[in-house]
Design an enzyme around this catalytic site. Structure first.
Site, PDB file in Angstrom:
ATOM      1  CD1 TRP A  63       0.708  -0.626   2.975  1.00  0.00           C
ATOM      2  CD2 TRP A  63      -1.328  -0.132   3.738  1.00  0.00           C
ATOM      3  NE1 TRP A  63       0.734  -0.765   4.333  1.00  0.00           N
ATOM      4  CE2 TRP A  63      -0.486  -0.475   4.833  1.00  0.00           C
ATOM      5  CE3 TRP A  63      -2.648   0.217   3.985  1.00  0.00           C
ATOM      6  CZ2 TRP A  63      -0.954  -0.468   6.158  1.00  0.00           C
ATOM      7  CZ3 TRP A  63      -3.092   0.216   5.300  1.00  0.00           C
ATOM      8  CH2 TRP A  63      -2.259  -0.125   6.364  1.00  0.00           C
ATOM      9  CG  HIS A  71      -8.403  22.034  -7.995  1.00  0.00           C
ATOM     10  ND1 HIS A  71      -9.546  22.378  -8.689  1.00  0.00           N
ATOM     11  CD2 HIS A  71      -8.693  22.248  -6.688  1.00  0.00           C
ATOM     12  CE1 HIS A  71     -10.465  22.815  -7.833  1.00  0.00           C
ATOM     13  NE2 HIS A  71      -9.970  22.746  -6.606  1.00  0.00           N
ATOM     14  CG  HIS A  75      -9.174  18.476 -11.043  1.00  0.00           C
ATOM     15  ND1 HIS A  75      -8.189  18.695 -11.961  1.00  0.00           N
ATOM     16  CD2 HIS A  75      -9.669  19.693 -10.713  1.00  0.00           C
ATOM     17  CE1 HIS A  75      -8.087  20.001 -12.187  1.00  0.00           C
ATOM     18  NE2 HIS A  75      -8.984  20.635 -11.457  1.00  0.00           N
ATOM     19  CG  ASP A  77     -12.628  23.126 -11.121  1.00  0.00           C
ATOM     20  OD1 ASP A  77     -11.752  22.370 -10.643  1.00  0.00           O
ATOM     21  OD2 ASP A  77     -12.384  24.021 -11.947  1.00  0.00           O
ATOM     22  CG  HIS A  81     -11.939  25.955  -7.580  1.00  0.00           C
ATOM     23  ND1 HIS A  81     -10.756  26.043  -6.881  1.00  0.00           N
ATOM     24  CD2 HIS A  81     -11.595  26.019  -8.898  1.00  0.00           C
ATOM     25  CE1 HIS A  81      -9.744  26.146  -7.739  1.00  0.00           C
ATOM     26  NE2 HIS A  81     -10.225  26.151  -8.949  1.00  0.00           N
ATOM     27  CG  HIS A 210     -12.435  28.704 -12.859  1.00  0.00           C
ATOM     28  ND1 HIS A 210     -11.799  28.433 -14.049  1.00  0.00           N
ATOM     29  CD2 HIS A 210     -12.086  27.687 -12.025  1.00  0.00           C
ATOM     30  CE1 HIS A 210     -11.095  27.303 -13.928  1.00  0.00           C
ATOM     31  NE2 HIS A 210     -11.252  26.837 -12.708  1.00  0.00           N
TER      32      HIS A 210
END
Ligand SMILES: [Mn+2]
Ligand SMILES: [Mn+2]
Lengths: 267, 267
Positions: A63, A71, A75, A77, A81, A210
Site C-alpha cells: 500500500w 485539482h 478532477h 471543480d 473553488h 470559473h
C-alpha cells in the site's frame, strides 16, 4: 419500472450494448499540474510513497501514502473553488447533490479547430452551429469540449506556454453566460489542464468559466482524456468526487456510458 | 435498447423512482485509519492544507493540498493489495476492469447479531439462511455486511480494540471461500475499518478476506456508511476508484442506486 431500468443497465453493460469509456488520466507524478504566476501559491502534483510491499514493513500487503491537490490530474471543480460560488448551498465536495453525479453529456467536437489554432476560443456561434446539427442542448447536462489535446500538445510544454501566457482552448465570456442562462447546463468539461482558455486571464471578467459556472452552482471537469470515443449526444457521465470535508474539488474517476446506437438523442 | 436504458436511468433518477444513496464517510482528519501492530509501517489519516482561500495566495480561488493513504476513509481494495493477488492481471487501480465499477449488491443484515456481539463472525450457515429468504446470491455481485457499526461502536475506540486485539465483525475462512468458489461474487464490503474481522489475525490463513478475495482477483470496500438504507437485493453499486498508477486501493465515492420497488430481485 425503476428495477427494470437497473436490471437493463447491468445486462446491457455485461452484453456490450452499453460501452463504458474511462475518461480518466492515470494519476502519476509526471502528469502536469496547473501552474499559476509565481506570486500565488501552487497546487501539488501527484506523489506516492510505498508504506510496505510484501516486505518487512508489511509481509503480506502492499500500500501507499499519497499526496496531491484537490485539482491534480483528472478532477472536478466544485462551486466553492471560486469566490463567486463561495457561499452557495451544496457547493463543496461533501455537500454536493449526489443525483448530479450521473448526468447526460453533449460533446462539442473542436478537434479540427484546435489542431489549426491551439488557442481556439469557443463562442456562442460555434455552440449554435453545433445545435443546428445535433439539437438543442438539454438542461442539466454536461458540455464537453473535445480538443484531442493529448495529440496536439507538445509533451514538454503541455499547457502550451508562450511569452504572453498559455494558449489552450476554452470558452469566451458570452459562451459561458449562454450555456448557463440560455441552456442551464450542469457543467463544462475538457481535456486541457484548465476549463478556462490559456488566455482567459485577460478576459473581462477573467476566467469566465470559473467566474460564471462556479458562481451559478455549476461544475467543471478537466484533464480528461478519450473524449474522441464519445458520441455528440446520448452518452451519460458518472462523475463522483471524493467526499472531502469542505473540499473545493477532487481528483476522481470519470466514466462514460455510451449506448450502441450513439446517434440517438439522449432525450 | 441501450439508449432507452440510459434515458430511463436519467429519468428515474430525476423523478425519484431510483433513489441515490451515498455510502461514503466524509474524508476528515478525525476519521479513524486502520492501525497495525507497531512493528509494521502505518497508513496516514486524511489531512488537508489550504493553498489559498480568496486571499493573497489566490485572490479569487480556494483550494487545498491533501495527504492520505490509498486505504484511508471509505476505500477500495484492489487485488494487488495482498501478496496472494500481486501478479494477477487487472489487479491495480489503473488496470481494473471498468465494467466492474457498476455492479449489483446483496446486503446481509447482521445488525442484530453485531449489536449482541461486536465481534460477530459471518459463516456459511448465515449466508445460506439469508439465501433461503432472499434467493441465491448472483455471480458478479457485491456482498455487503450491514453492521450499523457507527451506532454500536465506541467513538473513542472505533475499532473496538481490547487487550487481545480488535473485536469487529467479518467473515470466517469458510464463508470467504464459499462466496468465491460457490457464488463467484465480485467483492465483499462493510462499514467497519477492515473487511476482515478484528480477530482475523488468528484465523488460518490470517485475514481470509484479503487472502482469498485479493488472491482471486476480487475486491473489498470498507469504511462505508448508510448500509441500513439499502434493500437486501435490487440495488446497484457505483464504485470507481481513483486511477492511481500501480495503486493498491483508493479512497472513493461509493454510490448506491436503489429502485423504489426494493424487494424485487435484481435478476
Ligand atoms: Mn480545478
Ligand atoms: Mn484497505
Amino acid at each position: 419500472m425503476s428495477a427494470t431500468v437497473l436490471n437493463g443497465l447491468i445486462t446491457e453493460i455485461a452484453q456490450g450494448g452499453i460501452k463504458m469509456v474511462d475518461l480518466t488520466e492515470t494519476l502519476r507524478p509526471e502528469y502536469p499540474t496547473i501552474q499559476l504566476p509565481e506570486e500565488f501559491k501552487q497546487a501539488l502534483p501527484f506523489s506516492a510513497e510505498v508504506i510496505s510491499k510484501y516486505d518487512g514493513d508489511g509481509p503480506a500487503w502492499y500500500w501507499q501514502n499519497i499526496t496531491l491537490s484537490e485539482h491534480t490530474g483528472t478532477h472536478f471543480d466544485a462551486p466553492c473553488h471560486w469566490v463567486t460560488g463561495k457561499d452557495l448551498p451544496n457547493g463543496s465536495t461533501d455537500t454536493l447533490i449526489v443525483e448530479n453525479m450521473i448526468a447526460p453529456v453533449v460533446v462539442i467536437d473542436c478537434s479540427k479547430e484546435v489542431a489549426a489554432d491551439k488557442g481556439f476560443i469557443l463562442t456562442v456561434e460555434h455552440l449554435q452551429k453545433w445545435e443546428a446539427e445535433h439539437g438543442t442542448i438539454p438542461a442539466g447536462c454536461w458540455v464537453f469540449l473535445r480538443s484531442d489535446w493529448r495529440k496536439v500538445a507538445d509533451p514538454d510544454n503541455y499547457t502550451n506556454m508562450q511569452e504572453d501566457g498559455a494558449h489552450s482552448p476554452g470558452p469566451d465570456v458570452a459562451a459561458c453566460r449562454w450555456m448557463i442562462e440560455e441552456r442551464d447546463v450542469l457543467g463544462f468539461g475538457c481535456e486541457t489542464v484548465g476549463t478556462d482558455a490559456g488566455q482567459a486571464f485577460s478576459f473581462d471578467p477573467p476566467y469566465p468559466h470559473h467566474y460564471f459556472f462556479m458562481g451559478s452552482g455549476k461544475y467543471g471537469l478537466q484533464c480528461m482524456t478519450n473524449l474522441d470515443q464519445l458520441p455528440a449526444t446520448g452518452a451519460v457521465i458518472i462523475s463522483a468526487p471524493l467526499k472531502i470535508l469542505n473540499g473545493s474539488g477532487s481528483p476522481l474517476r470519470v466514466l462514460a456510458l455510451v449506448p450502441d446506437r450513439a446517434q440517438e438523442p439522449a432525450q
